[in-house]
Design a protein around this motif. Structure first.
Motif, PDB file in Angstrom:
ATOM      1  N   GLY A  85       0.785  -1.230   0.000  1.00 42.29           N
ATOM      2  CA  GLY A  85       0.000   0.000   0.000  1.00 42.29           C
ATOM      3  C   GLY A  85       0.814   1.275   0.000  1.00 42.29           C
ATOM      4  N   ALA A  86       2.131   1.184   0.009  1.00 37.77           N
ATOM      5  CA  ALA A  86       2.981   2.373   0.018  1.00 37.77           C
ATOM      6  C   ALA A  86       3.107   2.944  -1.392  1.00 37.77           C
ATOM      7  CB  ALA A  86       4.359   2.037   0.559  1.00 37.77           C
ATOM      8  N   GLN A  87       2.685   4.186  -1.561  1.00 34.56           N
ATOM      9  CA  GLN A  87       2.882   4.860  -2.840  1.00 34.56           C
ATOM     10  C   GLN A  87       4.352   5.257  -2.964  1.00 34.56           C
ATOM     11  OE1 GLN A  87       0.187   8.182  -3.122  1.00 34.56           O
ATOM     12  NE2 GLN A  87      -1.598   6.881  -3.458  1.00 34.56           N
ATOM     13  N   LEU A  88       4.842   5.268  -4.192  1.00 41.01           N
ATOM     14  CA  LEU A  88       6.235   5.624  -4.449  1.00 41.01           C
ATOM     15  C   LEU A  88       6.279   6.996  -5.100  1.00 41.01           C
ATOM     16  CD1 LEU A  88       7.520   2.189  -5.784  1.00 41.01           C
ATOM     17  CD2 LEU A  88       7.746   3.140  -3.484  1.00 41.01           C
ATOM     18  N   ARG A  89       7.046   7.895  -4.493  1.00 43.04           N
ATOM     19  CA  ARG A  89       7.156   9.260  -4.970  1.00 43.04           C
ATOM     20  C   ARG A  89       8.603   9.713  -4.901  1.00 43.04           C
ATOM     21  NH1 ARG A  89       1.968   9.488  -2.924  1.00 43.04           N
ATOM     22  NH2 ARG A  89       0.570  10.949  -3.988  1.00 43.04           N
ATOM     23  N   ILE A  90       8.913  10.736  -5.636  1.00 40.46           N
ATOM     24  CA  ILE A  90      10.199  11.410  -5.522  1.00 40.46           C
ATOM     25  C   ILE A  90      10.035  12.471  -4.438  1.00 40.46           C
ATOM     26  CG2 ILE A  90      11.895  12.811  -6.766  1.00 40.46           C
ATOM     27  CD1 ILE A  90      10.594  11.634  -9.362  1.00 40.46           C
ATOM     28  N   THR A  91      11.018  12.601  -3.555  1.00 49.19           N
ATOM     29  CA  THR A  91      10.910  13.642  -2.532  1.00 49.19           C
ATOM     30  C   THR A  91      12.247  14.339  -2.335  1.00 49.19           C
ATOM     31  OG1 THR A  91       9.997  14.138  -0.343  1.00 49.19           O
ATOM     32  CG2 THR A  91      11.406  12.186  -0.522  1.00 49.19           C
ATOM     33  N   TYR A  92      12.191  15.555  -1.774  1.00 49.23           N
ATOM     34  CA  TYR A  92      13.381  16.407  -1.697  1.00 49.23           C
ATOM     35  C   TYR A  92      13.429  17.193  -0.395  1.00 49.23           C
ATOM     36  CZ  TYR A  92      13.623  15.533  -6.717  1.00 49.23           C
ATOM     37  OH  TYR A  92      13.689  14.922  -7.946  1.00 49.23           O
ATOM     38  N   GLY A  93      14.653  17.521   0.010  1.00 51.90           N
ATOM     39  CA  GLY A  93      14.876  18.386   1.152  1.00 51.90           C
ATOM     40  C   GLY A  93      15.607  19.641   0.733  1.00 51.90           C
ATOM     41  N   THR A  94      15.694  20.615   1.640  1.00 53.87           N
ATOM     42  CA  THR A  94      16.383  21.865   1.332  1.00 53.87           C
ATOM     43  C   THR A  94      16.901  22.481   2.618  1.00 53.87           C
ATOM     44  OG1 THR A  94      16.185  23.904   0.032  1.00 53.87           O
ATOM     45  CG2 THR A  94      14.399  23.434   1.557  1.00 53.87           C
ATOM     46  N   GLU A  95      17.674  23.554   2.484  1.00 46.67           N
ATOM     47  CA  GLU A  95      18.165  24.323   3.620  1.00 46.67           C
ATOM     48  C   GLU A  95      17.854  25.798   3.394  1.00 46.67           C
ATOM     49  OE1 GLU A  95      22.306  22.938   5.041  1.00 46.67           O
ATOM     50  OE2 GLU A  95      22.245  22.412   2.920  1.00 46.67           O
ATOM     51  N   VAL A  96      17.811  26.553   4.478  1.00 44.44           N
ATOM     52  CA  VAL A  96      17.682  28.004   4.375  1.00 44.44           C
ATOM     53  C   VAL A  96      19.064  28.611   4.584  1.00 44.44           C
ATOM     54  CG1 VAL A  96      16.623  30.090   5.308  1.00 44.44           C
ATOM     55  CG2 VAL A  96      15.311  27.963   5.212  1.00 44.44           C
ATOM     56  N   VAL A  97      19.576  29.260   3.547  1.00 43.34           N
ATOM     57  CA  VAL A  97      20.902  29.883   3.588  1.00 43.34           C
ATOM     58  C   VAL A  97      20.796  31.273   2.988  1.00 43.34           C
ATOM     59  CG1 VAL A  97      23.304  29.751   2.823  1.00 43.34           C
ATOM     60  CG2 VAL A  97      22.070  27.652   3.391  1.00 43.34           C
ATOM     61  N   GLY A  98      21.248  32.267   3.717  1.00 48.29           N
ATOM     62  CA  GLY A  98      21.208  33.632   3.209  1.00 48.29           C
ATOM     63  C   GLY A  98      19.802  34.154   2.989  1.00 48.29           C
ATOM     64  N   GLY A  99      18.863  33.700   3.803  1.00 54.20           N
ATOM     65  CA  GLY A  99      17.486  34.189   3.707  1.00 54.20           C
ATOM     66  C   GLY A  99      16.674  33.593   2.578  1.00 54.20           C
ATOM     67  N   LYS A 100      17.137  32.479   2.006  1.00 55.86           N
ATOM     68  CA  LYS A 100      16.354  31.795   0.979  1.00 55.86           C
ATOM     69  C   LYS A 100      16.693  30.310   1.010  1.00 55.86           C
ATOM     70  CE  LYS A 100      19.755  32.836  -2.633  1.00 55.86           C
ATOM     71  NZ  LYS A 100      19.980  33.488  -3.958  1.00 55.86           N
ATOM     72  N   TRP A 101      15.792  29.494   0.438  1.00 56.47           N
ATOM     73  CA  TRP A 101      16.079  28.064   0.451  1.00 56.47           C
ATOM     74  C   TRP A 101      16.988  27.707  -0.718  1.00 56.47           C
ATOM     75  CZ3 TRP A 101      10.738  29.237   1.308  1.00 56.47           C
ATOM     76  CH2 TRP A 101       9.982  29.409   0.158  1.00 56.47           C
ATOM     77  N   THR A 102      17.810  26.703  -0.479  1.00 56.71           N
ATOM     78  CA  THR A 102      18.818  26.300  -1.451  1.00 56.71           C
ATOM     79  C   THR A 102      18.223  25.340  -2.476  1.00 56.71           C
ATOM     80  OG1 THR A 102      19.475  24.421  -0.073  1.00 56.71           O
ATOM     81  CG2 THR A 102      20.621  26.514   0.287  1.00 56.71           C
ATOM     82  N   GLU A 103      19.046  24.941  -3.434  1.00 56.30           N
ATOM     83  CA  GLU A 103      18.623  23.937  -4.401  1.00 56.30           C
ATOM     84  C   GLU A 103      18.290  22.636  -3.671  1.00 56.30           C
ATOM     85  OE1 GLU A 103      18.077  24.093  -7.845  1.00 56.30           O
ATOM     86  OE2 GLU A 103      18.107  26.200  -7.224  1.00 56.30           O
ATOM     87  N   PRO A 104      17.277  21.921  -4.121  1.00 56.77           N
ATOM     88  CA  PRO A 104      16.842  20.701  -3.422  1.00 56.77           C
ATOM     89  C   PRO A 104      17.899  19.600  -3.440  1.00 56.77           C
ATOM     90  CG  PRO A 104      15.181  21.471  -4.990  1.00 56.77           C
ATOM     91  CD  PRO A 104      16.424  22.244  -5.279  1.00 56.77           C
ATOM     92  N   PHE A 105      17.907  18.809  -2.379  1.00 58.44           N
ATOM     93  CA  PHE A 105      18.719  17.586  -2.381  1.00 58.44           C
ATOM     94  C   PHE A 105      17.766  16.396  -2.311  1.00 58.44           C
ATOM     95  CE2 PHE A 105      18.572  19.031   2.088  1.00 58.44           C
ATOM     96  CZ  PHE A 105      18.133  17.899   2.760  1.00 58.44           C
ATOM     97  N   GLY A 106      18.087  15.338  -3.055  1.00 58.67           N
ATOM     98  CA  GLY A 106      17.207  14.182  -3.152  1.00 58.67           C
ATOM     99  C   GLY A 106      17.166  13.364  -1.871  1.00 58.67           C
ATOM    100  N   ILE A 107      15.999  12.790  -1.592  1.00 54.24           N
ATOM    101  CA  ILE A 107      15.821  11.916  -0.435  1.00 54.24           C
ATOM    102  C   ILE A 107      15.381  10.552  -0.950  1.00 54.24           C
ATOM    103  CG2 ILE A 107      14.493  11.482   1.669  1.00 54.24           C
ATOM    104  CD1 ILE A 107      14.246  14.499   2.016  1.00 54.24           C
ATOM    105  N   LYS A 108      16.201   9.530  -0.731  1.00 53.57           N
ATOM    106  CA  LYS A 108      15.909   8.188  -1.232  1.00 53.57           C
ATOM    107  C   LYS A 108      15.111   7.389  -0.214  1.00 53.57           C
ATOM    108  CE  LYS A 108      20.179   8.017  -3.963  1.00 53.57           C
ATOM    109  NZ  LYS A 108      21.460   7.291  -4.182  1.00 53.57           N
ATOM    110  N   TYR A 109      14.203   6.543  -0.708  1.00 53.09           N
ATOM    111  CA  TYR A 109      13.466   5.631   0.174  1.00 53.09           C
ATOM    112  C   TYR A 109      12.959   4.446  -0.616  1.00 53.09           C
ATOM    113  CZ  TYR A 109       9.006   7.521  -1.615  1.00 53.09           C
ATOM    114  OH  TYR A 109       7.948   7.897  -2.409  1.00 53.09           O
TER     115      TYR A 109
END
Length: 392
Positions: free
Chosen positions: A368-392
């Motif tokens: 029953g687990a759906q498979l999706r692409i997901t991403y994380g980010t950081e806040v640097v210099g008052g804005k979020w950075t380019e996404p980094f991939g999260i594997k699962y």
């Protein structure tokens, strides 16, 4: 008989009004109705989170009906969402689910919190309805329930990726203010395990009720006293933003790590991004490198207002309503739950049907687990950075 009455009145004032109303209702008017149930927090501190999920469903249903609804075994149907507020309480989720199944005859109940999902899973197979869960709780797909769907990735995917990023950024000691709900407790346990694997330490943990509290100074005073490099927050966006704001007022200079329920773009309405400097979190939906994310975000704003933010929750619920609608057509039934569940994998990918897939959903595991692409980010210099991939 009704059609004859309507025809006779066209041309009168009331008939003209009725004709206009029917035009607005679209080509699905007059079709039979299939309802999809929703039980979530629509009031209290988590109301925005609950409404984000509900609006994703609403948007999908409106689009489907505008195209003529669905055709199942030669019959036309239009869709409706039946929503009930459970205030994040599993006992109310159970009451709502039974009411939706018995009175609205739904074959699926959507719920965006693990407590409610797990509570429904105790009886949904016996009472024959699907639980459409939005929670990263791993247990949901580990219990062998054949009528459950979990939309987002596992908590461990986020906890592992965020632990790696925190270590990379020189964080060694983490304090935490998790919620008191089931999801937050499991998130905390898994993060604790992943963080310690990487040599990190957890100093103080001060659980808070994100659905009721607005003054977090006592929690913050306690955890800041341990001089952590970062504070982990596990709960919805608006309360999490309040905690960040109050932490800065108390002079905390460190970073923040956010559980996946908190969204930077929603938090930005409460606290400025410069106050969230160094935060590690999930990437805002429209900033993800997914083809359909910008188009969905634009359509969402057009439907619900420029000030509204389309989130991973709203997009996932949008996709899942479409998957259910297509599965009903494939299965040739709107009521036989097991056949509809069996047809769900055949509804993928959504792109082949001309439907947006803003989170990039591409598969469904047997559990029953759906498979999706997901991403994380950081806040640097008052804005979020380019996404980094999260594997699962």
């Amino acid at each position: 008989m009704m059609r004859k009455v309507i025809r006779r009145r066209i041309g009168t004032a009331s008939g003209a009004w009725l004709a206009a109303a029917l035009l607005l209702l679209g080509p699905a008017w007059g079709a039979e109705v299939v309802k999809m149930g929703y039980s979530g927090p629509l009031s209290g501190g988590a109301a925005k989170y609950g409404k984000n999920c509900e609006t994703g469903m609403t948007m999908a249903v409106e689009e489907i009906n505008a195209k003529g609804g669905i055709t199942v075994a030669g019959r036309k149907y239009r869709l409706e969402v039946s929503s009930l507020d459970d205030r994040y309480r599993p006992d109310l989720t159970v009451q709502n689910a039974r009411r939706l199944v018995s009175m609205d005859k739904v074959t699926s109940v959507f719920c965006p919190h693990s407590g409610g999902i797990l509570a429904m899973m105790k009886f949904n197979e016996k009472e024959e309805f699907m639980v459409m869960g939005y929670s990263t709780h791993p247990k949901i797909v580990e219990m062998g329930n054949r009528l459950v769907i979990r939309m987002p990735p596992d908590i461990r995917a986020y906890a592992s990726a965020f632990s790696d990023k925190a270590k990379e950024r020189g964080i060694r000691k983490v304090a935490a203010i998790p919620g008191i709900h089931e999801y937050a407790k499991i998130w905390m346990d898994i993060f604790d395990e992943e963080w310690k694997k990487r040599g990190g330490t957890i100093s103080d943990v001060s659980p808070a009720d994100y659905s009721k509290e607005t003054d977090y100074y006592t929690h913050l005073t306690k955890v800041i006293a341990g001089n952590p490099d970062a504070i982990l927050l596990i709960g919805p966006s608006e309360p999490a933003a309040l905690i960040v704001k109050q932490a800065r007022e108390l002079g905390f200079k460190g970073k923040f790590i956010l559980g996946d329920q908190a969204k930077l773009d929603e938090m930005q309405k409460v606290v400025s991004l410069d106050k969230m400097e160094g935060t590690i979190a999930v990437t805002p939906l429209y900033h993800r490198p997914i083809k359909d994310a910008p188009a969905f975000s634009a359509a969402y704003k057009k439907r619900f207002g420029e000030g509204e933010v389309s989130t991973f929750e709203s997009a996932s619920h949008y996709e899942t309503v479409y998957l259910l609608a297509y599965a009903m057509e494939i299965a040739g039934t709107v009521s036989e739950v097991k056949k509809i569940r069996a047809a769900l994998p055949q509804a993928l990918p959504l792109e082949k049907r001309g439907t947006l897939a803003p989170t990039g959903v591409f598969g469904l595991r047997d559990n029953g687990a759906q498979l999706r692409i997901t991403y994380g980010t950081e806040v640097v210099g008052g804005k979020w950075t380019e996404p980094f991939g999260i594997k699962y």
